[in-house]
Design a protein around this motif. Structure first.
Motif, PDB file in Angstrom:
ATOM      1  N   VAL A 202     -14.358  31.746 -20.658  1.00  0.00           N
ATOM      2  CA  VAL A 202     -13.839  30.372 -20.589  1.00  0.00           C
ATOM      3  C   VAL A 202     -12.544  30.266 -19.785  1.00  0.00           C
ATOM      4  N   ARG A 203     -11.814  31.355 -19.632  1.00  0.00           N
ATOM      5  CA  ARG A 203     -10.554  31.229 -18.897  1.00  0.00           C
ATOM      6  C   ARG A 203     -10.725  31.357 -17.381  1.00  0.00           C
ATOM      7  N   LYS A 204     -11.979  31.530 -16.925  1.00  0.00           N
ATOM      8  CA  LYS A 204     -12.261  31.529 -15.489  1.00  0.00           C
ATOM      9  C   LYS A 204     -12.538  30.078 -15.068  1.00  0.00           C
ATOM     10  N   TYR A 205     -11.785  29.580 -14.104  1.00  0.00           N
ATOM     11  CA  TYR A 205     -11.919  28.178 -13.709  1.00  0.00           C
ATOM     12  C   TYR A 205     -12.989  27.969 -12.648  1.00  0.00           C
ATOM     13  N   ASP A 206     -13.301  29.006 -11.891  1.00  0.00           N
ATOM     14  CA  ASP A 206     -14.350  28.900 -10.882  1.00  0.00           C
ATOM     15  C   ASP A 206     -15.700  29.215 -11.513  1.00  0.00           C
ATOM     16  N   ILE A 207     -16.681  28.372 -11.276  1.00  0.00           N
ATOM     17  CA  ILE A 207     -17.981  28.543 -11.928  1.00  0.00           C
ATOM     18  C   ILE A 207     -18.626  29.871 -11.561  1.00  0.00           C
ATOM     19  N   GLN A 208     -18.466  30.305 -10.325  1.00  0.00           N
ATOM     20  CA  GLN A 208     -19.071  31.578  -9.923  1.00  0.00           C
ATOM     21  C   GLN A 208     -18.416  32.740 -10.651  1.00  0.00           C
ATOM     22  N   ASP A 209     -17.106  32.643 -10.886  1.00  0.00           N
ATOM     23  CA  ASP A 209     -16.419  33.693 -11.658  1.00  0.00           C
ATOM     24  C   ASP A 209     -16.938  33.727 -13.097  1.00  0.00           C
ATOM     25  N   ARG A 210     -17.190  32.551 -13.654  1.00  0.00           N
ATOM     26  CA  ARG A 210     -17.727  32.512 -15.018  1.00  0.00           C
ATOM     27  C   ARG A 210     -19.128  33.113 -15.069  1.00  0.00           C
ATOM     28  N   VAL A 211     -19.951  32.786 -14.084  1.00  0.00           N
ATOM     29  CA  VAL A 211     -21.312  33.331 -14.026  1.00  0.00           C
ATOM     30  C   VAL A 211     -21.268  34.855 -13.926  1.00  0.00           C
ATOM     31  N   GLU A 212     -20.392  35.382 -13.051  1.00  0.00           N
ATOM     32  CA  GLU A 212     -20.289  36.840 -12.888  1.00  0.00           C
ATOM     33  C   GLU A 212     -19.788  37.507 -14.164  1.00  0.00           C
ATOM     34  N   THR A 213     -18.905  36.830 -14.882  1.00  0.00           N
ATOM     35  CA  THR A 213     -18.400  37.390 -16.140  1.00  0.00           C
ATOM     36  C   THR A 213     -19.498  37.476 -17.183  1.00  0.00           C
ATOM     37  N   ILE A 214     -20.303  36.424 -17.281  1.00  0.00           N
ATOM     38  CA  ILE A 214     -21.430  36.446 -18.218  1.00  0.00           C
ATOM     39  C   ILE A 214     -22.407  37.559 -17.836  1.00  0.00           C
ATOM     40  N   LYS A 215     -22.700  37.662 -16.529  1.00  0.00           N
ATOM     41  CA  LYS A 215     -23.596  38.722 -16.065  1.00  0.00           C
ATOM     42  C   LYS A 215     -23.064  40.106 -16.443  1.00  0.00           C
ATOM     43  N   LYS A 216     -21.767  40.283 -16.286  1.00  0.00           N
ATOM     44  CA  LYS A 216     -21.169  41.587 -16.567  1.00  0.00           C
ATOM     45  C   LYS A 216     -21.314  41.940 -18.046  1.00  0.00           C
ATOM     46  N   PHE A 217     -21.041  40.980 -18.906  1.00  0.00           N
ATOM     47  CA  PHE A 217     -21.119  41.276 -20.336  1.00  0.00           C
ATOM     48  C   PHE A 217     -22.565  41.472 -20.794  1.00  0.00           C
ATOM     49  N   VAL A 218     -23.505  40.767 -20.197  1.00  0.00           N
ATOM     50  CA  VAL A 218     -24.912  41.009 -20.521  1.00  0.00           C
ATOM     51  C   VAL A 218     -25.298  42.427 -20.087  1.00  0.00           C
ATOM     52  N   SER A 219     -24.785  42.846 -18.933  1.00  0.00           N
ATOM     53  CA  SER A 219     -25.042  44.217 -18.466  1.00  0.00           C
ATOM     54  C   SER A 219     -24.427  45.244 -19.409  1.00  0.00           C
ATOM     55  N   VAL A 220     -23.219  44.963 -19.888  1.00  0.00           N
ATOM     56  CA  VAL A 220     -22.567  45.875 -20.839  1.00  0.00           C
ATOM     57  C   VAL A 220     -23.413  45.989 -22.108  1.00  0.00           C
ATOM     58  N   ALA A 221     -23.883  44.861 -22.624  1.00  0.00           N
ATOM     59  CA  ALA A 221     -24.707  44.872 -23.832  1.00  0.00           C
ATOM     60  C   ALA A 221     -25.995  45.657 -23.613  1.00  0.00           C
ATOM     61  N   THR A 222     -26.571  45.537 -22.419  1.00  0.00           N
ATOM     62  CA  THR A 222     -27.798  46.271 -22.100  1.00  0.00           C
ATOM     63  C   THR A 222     -27.551  47.773 -22.084  1.00  0.00           C
ATOM     64  N   VAL A 223     -26.416  48.188 -21.514  1.00  0.00           N
ATOM     65  CA  VAL A 223     -26.054  49.617 -21.531  1.00  0.00           C
ATOM     66  C   VAL A 223     -25.857  50.094 -22.969  1.00  0.00           C
ATOM     67  N   CYS A 224     -25.209  49.263 -23.783  1.00  0.00           N
ATOM     68  CA  CYS A 224     -25.010  49.623 -25.195  1.00  0.00           C
ATOM     69  C   CYS A 224     -26.348  49.853 -25.890  1.00  0.00           C
TER      70      CYS A 224
END
Length: 382
Positions: A202-224
């Protein structure tokens, strides 16, 4: 000599009786009987190792069969304890120096643990280090790969899980959380990671930055998930399903199909009726494994609250005792094998423990609305 064991025929008879009880029971209770057999062998070996096991190879063969079966159902700690006992009995006969026995067992455990972990997990290479100029208090999410985060979360949370003693389950689940500090620490850390995930989005103001952040955390969860670390995977997904993140519809619409597929897969584990799919994964996965602490605590709490301590006749409710015992067995099983193939990074661990950015629920929602303002028909979902 141990009292109550009598001669070798009586000892063999007790063993046979326990084996018959083990074969008669269903899968949940049979593990309890297998524990009883292993405990009996422990007493037997302590008192009569040379008289019975060395002198009679048939008894030793029976022991090896039991150890093999116990290993297959995941009772590795109990198996290792018995093997330690046999090593000590043998070593103390050959050499009266107790240090000889301790050193032999130390070598055995290290080799056994290494072999088990390498068999059950794909080899994991040492990850590329973050820049040396960075300190824990100035690390940013962008400095870390999905592997950095997933592996260090796994090491931190497994250490927290491994430190939980059995008695804390009873204390925590009966409203005495102040007397269960190890469980409280793990629950607090899990909640903290969920909040961090939402904060980073939520603290990312650019929509693309928010999308990349969500992607990153989904990837982290997948590795877990690939590491059998269900606790970290679930807490990340719970962070992404907070109202402040879920309301950002434009971000979720912009995610690629691959990310949505991985998210949906983990989300179903966390949300399906009584966590059926999660329970199946947990039952069939190989060690090392980090179970979802929320489900373990919920199950134990339900057992304590729903089942009375005594029957209508005033007798001890052994069904409740057995149900609680099954949960304790699950705790023991998953505490047996550590993630020794993962390489600790103390700098990243310090960041995750002490320096991740955190917003409270009100600030999360305000930041979310600021980044993606509400439409005319959008209502606050708090």
């Amino acid at each position: 000599e141990s009292r109550g064991l009598g001669d070798v025929y009586k000892r063999q008879g007790i063993f046979n009786e326990r084996c018959e009880a083990y074969k008669r029971e269903n899968s949940q209770h049979s593990v309890r009987h297998l524990f009883n057999i292993l405990d009996f062998f422990s007493c037997w070996i302590s008192a009569y190792f040379y008289r019975d096991f060395v002198a009679d190879h048939r008894i030793l063969s029976q022991l090896n069969s039991v150890l093999k079966e116990a290993t297959e159902v995941g009772l590795l700690e109990s198996v290792n304890r018995l093997k330690l006992l046999m090593l000590r009995r043998k070593a103390l006969k050959d050499s009266p120096n107790p240090k000889t026995s301790a050193y032999m067992y130390h070598l055995y455990v290290k080799e056994r643990e290494r072999a088990l972990v390498e068999k059950n997990l794909k080899p994991i290479l040492k990850r590329e280090s973050i820049p040396k100029s960075l300190t824990a208090n100035n690390i940013q999410l962008s400095h870390l790969t999905k592997w950095h985060i997933a592996e260090q979360l796994t090491l931190i949370e497994y250490d927290l899980f491994h430190s939980i003693p059995e008695k804390e389950l009873q204390l925590y689940c009966t409203g005495k959380s102040n007397e269960a500090p190890n469980i409280s620490r793990m629950v607090e850390f899990s909640n903290k990671i969920s909040t961090w995930v939402a904060t980073e989005v939520v603290r990312k103001y650019d929509i693309q930055d928010r999308v990349e952040t969500i992607k990153k955390f989904v990837s982290v969860a997948t590795v877990c998930l690939s590491l059998n670390n269900y606790n970290s995977a679930m807490e990340i997904i719970l962070g992404l399903t907070k109202t402040s993140v879920q309301r950002m519809k434009k971000c979720w619409m912009a995610l690629g199909s691959n990310t949505k597929t991985h998210f949906d897969k983990i989300f179903k584990l966390a949300s399906q009726n009584n966590w059926k799919n999660y329970r199946h994964l947990l039952k069939t996965c190989k060690l090392p494994c980090l179970p979802w602490i929320n489900v373990l605590l919920r199950d134990f709490t339900s057992i304590c609250e729903i089942n009375p301590d005594k029957t209508k006749d005033g007798l001890v409710n052994f069904d409740k005792v057995q149900l609680k015992g099954a949960q304790i067995l699950q705790l023991r099983k998953h505490q047996e094998i550590r993630y020794t193939v993962l390489v600790p990074n103390l700098k990243i661990q310090e960041f995750l423990r002490s320096y991740i950015p955190l917003l409270d629920e009100d600030d999360l929602y305000r930041a979310s609305v600021s980044a993606e303002p509400k439409g005319r028909d959008t209502k606050k979902q708090d």
